[in-house]
Scaffold this motif. Structure first.
Motif, mmCIF file in Angstrom:
data_model
loop_
_atom_site.group_PDB
_atom_site.id
_atom_site.type_symbol
_atom_site.label_atom_id
_atom_site.label_comp_id
_atom_site.label_asym_id
_atom_site.label_seq_id
_atom_site.Cartn_x
_atom_site.Cartn_y
_atom_site.Cartn_z
ATOM 1 N N UNK A 298 37.778 -76.073 -9.925
ATOM 2 C CA UNK A 298 39.201 -76.332 -10.159
ATOM 3 C C UNK A 298 39.549 -76.694 -11.598
ATOM 4 N N UNK A 299 38.883 -77.655 -12.179
ATOM 5 C CA UNK A 299 39.261 -78.112 -13.517
ATOM 6 C C UNK A 299 39.115 -77.002 -14.552
ATOM 7 N N UNK A 300 37.961 -76.349 -14.566
ATOM 8 C CA UNK A 300 37.757 -75.263 -15.528
ATOM 9 C C UNK A 300 38.744 -74.123 -15.288
ATOM 10 N N UNK A 301 38.984 -73.805 -14.021
ATOM 11 C CA UNK A 301 39.886 -72.707 -13.684
ATOM 12 C C UNK A 301 41.299 -72.990 -14.173
ATOM 13 N N UNK B 1 37.096 -66.788 -13.681
ATOM 14 C CA UNK B 1 37.608 -67.817 -14.601
ATOM 15 C C UNK B 1 37.573 -67.299 -16.035
ATOM 16 N N UNK B 2 36.480 -66.638 -16.415
ATOM 17 C CA UNK B 2 36.403 -66.048 -17.756
ATOM 18 C C UNK B 2 37.480 -64.980 -17.935
ATOM 19 N N UNK B 3 37.706 -64.202 -16.884
ATOM 20 C CA UNK B 3 38.746 -63.173 -16.930
ATOM 21 C C UNK B 3 40.123 -63.806 -17.122
ATOM 22 N N UNK C 275 46.561 -70.433 -9.171
ATOM 23 C CA UNK C 275 46.368 -70.862 -7.783
ATOM 24 C C UNK C 275 45.012 -70.383 -7.290
ATOM 25 N N UNK C 276 44.619 -70.930 -6.141
ATOM 26 C CA UNK C 276 43.340 -70.586 -5.527
ATOM 27 C C UNK C 276 43.570 -70.118 -4.094
ATOM 28 N N UNK D 282 47.865 -65.800 -12.049
ATOM 29 C CA UNK D 282 46.480 -65.411 -11.790
ATOM 30 C C UNK D 282 45.960 -66.244 -10.622
ATOM 31 N N UNK D 283 45.608 -65.578 -9.535
ATOM 32 C CA UNK D 283 45.071 -66.265 -8.356
ATOM 33 C C UNK D 283 43.584 -65.992 -8.266
ATOM 34 N N UNK D 284 42.800 -67.064 -8.206
ATOM 35 C CA UNK D 284 41.355 -66.939 -8.037
ATOM 36 C C UNK D 284 41.053 -66.876 -6.548
#
Length: 130
Positions: A93-96, A64-66, A103-104, A81-83
């Motif tokens: 989810x919210x922070x991301x 998320x920081x990245x 997407x996740x 950017x996919x986590x």
């Protein structure tokens, strides 16, 4: 149509090898891999990628920081950017999403077999960004 070029950010050698080989051989993606957030920033300076796929837990910071450092905290992401995480998605989810994650993908259910769902999620995320 040329294949999509992905940057996979994962510090587990086993996962990196499995995911990159499967996405290349079964789904036609071109994959470059790096194990750290710092390596990601260097790779993005040196090359062009259609999507970054990053593990949540990296040796030098979180995914998320990245995402926030690459895409900023406002506006449309510069690069999809996919986590890619084994952690419960609900708590992230919210922070991301406010950090530039597009997407996740869950490691537990999508990093096995032929990875058809994972490959489809990548394609859809890139196409939504175009």
């Amino acid at each position: 149509m040329s294949p999509y070029t992905l940057l996979l950010v994962e510090d587990s050698e086993f996962i990196t090898q499995h995911v990159s080989q499967t996405l290349e051989s079964k789904h036609g993606f071109e994959i470059e891999t790096v194990p750290t957030a710092t390596g990601t920033r260097d790779a993005l300076e040196d090359g062009s990628f259609d999507c970054v796929i990053s593990s949540y837990e990296l040796p030098d910071e979180t995914g998320i920081d990245l995402a926030a450092s690459i895409n900023g905290r406002t506006g449309s992401p510069a690069v999809p950017f996919i986590l890619f995480t084994g952690n419960p998605l609900e708590s992230l989810a919210e922070e991301a999403l406010t950090s530039g994650v597009s997407a996740f993908v869950s490691k537990s259910s999508h990093a096995t077999g032929d990875m058809n769902v994972f490959a489809n999620r990548i394609r859809l995320t890139i196409q939504a960004h175009e």
